[in-house]
Design a protein around this motif. Structure first.
Motif, PDB file in Angstrom:
ATOM      1  N   LYS A  78       0.820  -1.210   0.000  1.00  0.00           N
ATOM      2  CA  LYS A  78       0.000   0.000   0.000  1.00  0.00           C
ATOM      3  C   LYS A  78       0.855   1.261   0.000  1.00  0.00           C
ATOM      4  O   LYS A  78       0.652   2.176  -0.814  1.00  0.00           O
ATOM      5  N   PHE A 182      -4.192   9.538  -3.327  1.00  0.00           N
ATOM      6  CA  PHE A 182      -4.857   9.766  -2.040  1.00  0.00           C
ATOM      7  C   PHE A 182      -6.127   8.930  -1.905  1.00  0.00           C
ATOM      8  O   PHE A 182      -6.492   8.525  -0.794  1.00  0.00           O
ATOM      9  N   PHE A 183      -6.780   8.636  -3.015  1.00  0.00           N
ATOM     10  CA  PHE A 183      -7.892   7.689  -2.974  1.00  0.00           C
ATOM     11  C   PHE A 183      -7.375   6.295  -2.657  1.00  0.00           C
ATOM     12  O   PHE A 183      -7.980   5.551  -1.879  1.00  0.00           O
ATOM     13  N   TRP A 184      -6.268   5.915  -3.303  1.00  0.00           N
ATOM     14  CA  TRP A 184      -5.637   4.622  -3.046  1.00  0.00           C
ATOM     15  C   TRP A 184      -5.344   4.456  -1.555  1.00  0.00           C
ATOM     16  O   TRP A 184      -5.657   3.420  -0.968  1.00  0.00           O
ATOM     17  N   TRP A 185      -4.737   5.450  -0.949  1.00  0.00           N
ATOM     18  CA  TRP A 185      -4.347   5.366   0.464  1.00  0.00           C
ATOM     19  C   TRP A 185      -5.562   5.164   1.363  1.00  0.00           C
ATOM     20  O   TRP A 185      -5.500   4.441   2.353  1.00  0.00           O
ATOM     21  N   ARG A 186      -6.657   5.769   0.983  1.00  0.00           N
ATOM     22  CA  ARG A 186      -7.873   5.686   1.795  1.00  0.00           C
ATOM     23  C   ARG A 186      -8.605   4.355   1.630  1.00  0.00           C
ATOM     24  O   ARG A 186      -9.208   3.845   2.581  1.00  0.00           O
ATOM     25  N   LEU A 187      -8.546   3.765   0.448  1.00  0.00           N
ATOM     26  CA  LEU A 187      -9.422   2.646   0.111  1.00  0.00           C
ATOM     27  C   LEU A 187      -8.805   1.268   0.283  1.00  0.00           C
ATOM     28  O   LEU A 187      -9.534   0.280   0.364  1.00  0.00           O
ATOM     29  N   ASP A 189      -6.240  -1.819   1.952  1.00  0.00           N
ATOM     30  CA  ASP A 189      -5.530  -2.385   3.108  1.00  0.00           C
ATOM     31  C   ASP A 189      -4.586  -3.464   2.603  1.00  0.00           C
ATOM     32  O   ASP A 189      -4.922  -4.215   1.677  1.00  0.00           O
TER      33      ASP A 189
END
Length: 425
Positions: A78, A182-187, A189
């Motif tokens: 991630k 930033f979407f990647w980081w949020r979505l 695991d």
């Protein structure tokens, strides 16, 4: 009570993985459209330098595959992909700002370096979330970002170059990767145990199934032992030859089409997208039946052989009949893409988790060398012979070798798997 595997994994993770990898392909493949436009004239790029620029990405891509895979497997895929998104988006945007060929050479090389860890990191991430009977399809949805993106990118890039020029094409197609980070980081695991959207029984069911699949695999101590494996060595060469065909095709198809009579950049964009429609259909079909039968080899080598024959047919026809040759190029493009899902499901079924990621990275890095050779040599042959016949023959031979090595490398046609836990629907 029988446990079930969460169906939510598919719609929570796969769209995010698909978009991320799509952006990677957007920012590496749009150079082919820049090369087919006025970029060469504006920057005084010679045909030889254009071939070098088209292939330099893959040379950079070669160097950091294994270190990236090691970091993803033992630390965080991630985090690695988050920073890669920001850096490659910045470099892709910078391509539209350069006025110096030497700086463009550095940018293309560094773009390859930054993107090099993405593919193995993504494959490792998906192997943490999807079981053996799902893995070919999961891999296919990821790698589908390649043909699907090139399909719409071909059309969009043609229009952008026509409307605002090649510089703005690179800028507008590079910025989305930075935003998407930033979407990647949020979505995403790294592992199911960290996912708040899975219940504890769902986490345990998935962990038990993945652990059961490891029990039938012979232990391998370290990367050195894995890299000496006969299968890993042969599949590395197989993927190198395969990639020669794929990226010779991807990088130079716009130029091949643009050279046809009465062809402008917008028509080039539309026609360049057609092979990727067939590629998407082929990828879905091959991955579905590969997971159903667990017969990986049978859904790899026949497609590569078809691709080789299609390229040879284009060579035999010559340049006098563009449309018949183009139909064969469509067939070659579709056939080359179809086996990706089954192919990348092979290694996790043969090697344990502690080395499977590194082995996939080694294979992918050899693919990068093949991609470098394909992009460079195809461009060189096209410019030196003033025709496309020699490059068609070169790509046909590479795919034929790849098909033959697949037959020899993967001796078993089926792999045993534990009784799967039922998937929730």
């Amino acid at each position: 009570m029988k446990r079930t595997l969460a169906a939510s994994r598919w719609y929570r993770l796969i769209p995010v993985a698909f978009i991320t990898y799509s952006l990677a392909y957007l920012d590496r493949a749009n150079f082919g459209f820049g090369a087919a436009s006025s970029m060469a004239t504006d920057l005084n790029i010679t045909p030889a330098t254009s071939s070098l620029l088209g292939s330099l990405f893959f040379l950079g891509y070669f160097f950091f595959q294994v270190p990236g895979a090691h970091y993803a497997a033992h630390n965080s895929a991630k985090k690695l992909i988050f920073w890669s998104l920001i850096l490659w988006g910045g470099l892709a945007t910078a391509t539209g700002l350069v006025s110096n060929v030497n700086l463009l050479i550095v940018i293309r090389f560094m773009l390859g370096v930054v993107e090099s860890a993405v593919m193995p990191a993504m494959l490792i991430l998906l192997s943490n979330w999807f079981t053996k009977t799902e893995r070919s399809r999961a891999n296919t949805f990821l790698i589908l970002g390649n043909p699907a993106t090139i399909l719409w990118m071909s059309i969009l890039s043609g229009y952008l170059i026509n409307a605002v020029g090649w510089r703005w094409m690179f800028i507008l197609e590079g910025l989305p990767a930075v935003v998407w980070a930033f979407f990647w980081w949020r979505l995403v695991d790294d592992k199911p145990t960290k996912a708040s959207w899975l219940t504890e029984p769902e986490k345990r069911a998935l962990a038990e199934q993945l652990q059961a699949e490891q029990q039938g695999i012979k232990p391998v101590k370290n990367y050195a032992e894995a890299f000496k494996s006969r299968t890993v060595i042969l599949l590395s060469f197989q993927y190198a030859f395969w990639s020669i065909g794929v990226y010779g095709f991807v990088m130079w198809l716009p130029s091949i089409i643009k050279a046809a009579p009465n062809m402008d950049i917008v028509k080039t964009g539309w026609l360049s997208s057609v092979p990727y429609v067939l590629a998407i259909i082929g990828m879905f079909s091959a991955s579905y039946f590969s997971d159903k039968t667990l017969n990986r080899k049978a859904f790899v080598w026949p497609f590569l052989l078809i691709g080789a024959l299609a390229f040879y047919g284009s060579y035999a026809i010559g340049s006098d009949n563009f449309w018949l040759s183009f139909v064969l190029l469509i067939l070659a493009g579709g056939a080359m893409y179809a086996p990706y899902g089954p192919f990348f499901a092979i290694i996790p079924e043969l090697l344990p988790r502690n080395v499977a990621g590194g082995a996939m990275a080694l294979i992918n890095s050899m693919g990068a060398l093949g991609s470098f050779a394909g992009a460079y040599i195809v461009g060189y042959l096209n410019s030196s012979t003033k025709s496309f016949g020699a490059s068609y023959l070169f790509m046909a031979g590479s795919l034929l070798l790849s098909a033959l090595i697949t037959l020899y490398a993967v001796r078993g046609t089926r792999t045993k798997t534990p009784e799967p836990i039922k998937q929730a629907v």
